[in-house]
Write a protein that holds these residues in place. Sequence first.
Motif, PDB file in Angstrom:
ATOM      1  N   LEU A   1     -15.035  57.924 -13.989  1.00 60.02           N
ATOM      2  CA  LEU A   1     -14.685  59.170 -13.867  1.00 60.02           C
ATOM      3  C   LEU A   1     -15.097  59.581 -12.289  1.00 60.02           C
ATOM      4  O   LEU A   1     -14.740  60.664 -11.978  1.00 60.02           O
TER       5      LEU A   1
ATOM      6  N   GLN B   1     -13.980  50.702 -12.311  1.00 60.19           N
ATOM      7  CA  GLN B   1     -13.608  52.010 -12.982  1.00 60.19           C
ATOM      8  C   GLN B   1     -12.675  52.196 -13.906  1.00 60.19           C
ATOM      9  O   GLN B   1     -12.517  52.912 -14.841  1.00 60.19           O
TER      10      GLN B   1
ATOM     11  N   ARG C   1     -12.963  53.586 -17.484  1.00 63.30           N
ATOM     12  CA  ARG C   1     -12.267  54.581 -18.096  1.00 63.30           C
ATOM     13  C   ARG C   1     -11.712  54.260 -19.246  1.00 63.30           C
ATOM     14  O   ARG C   1     -11.637  55.005 -20.450  1.00 63.30           O
TER      15      ARG C   1
END
Length: 131
Positions: A50, A80, A84
Amino acid sequence: ELCECSSLVELCLNDNSLLRLPEQLGSLPRLRRLDLSVNRLSSLPFSLGLCSSLGFLNASENPLTDPPLDEFSKGLQHVQWYCRSRLAIEQRGMPPEMRYHTIGVLEQVTILKPEFDRIVEQMVAAVGKDG
């Protein structure tokens, strides 16, 4: 307290024998560079997914299993995305299993199994009314 440093831009935690990091690490709004190399981390906080300002992440020389090391070869954005996804699973649980069915003369239409089951039920009900 580290995660309360909202103006932190660069964080070098390399070569510290760290075993884990605070989950809130990804909530640092201005963090651009994060060096976690040469530690003993087996996982990263999923909140790093995030951290939109993050442009550099070095997690080399750690026994990482989550995310797996091969994710890092795909680039920071992929790491990432992985984080997530894992965060969403952690918060909401695993999504239901979705299987696909192809239909049509040339099998050109693909639909999800729940929708396929609903269509079959409707067709059976329609045949039952006519027959």
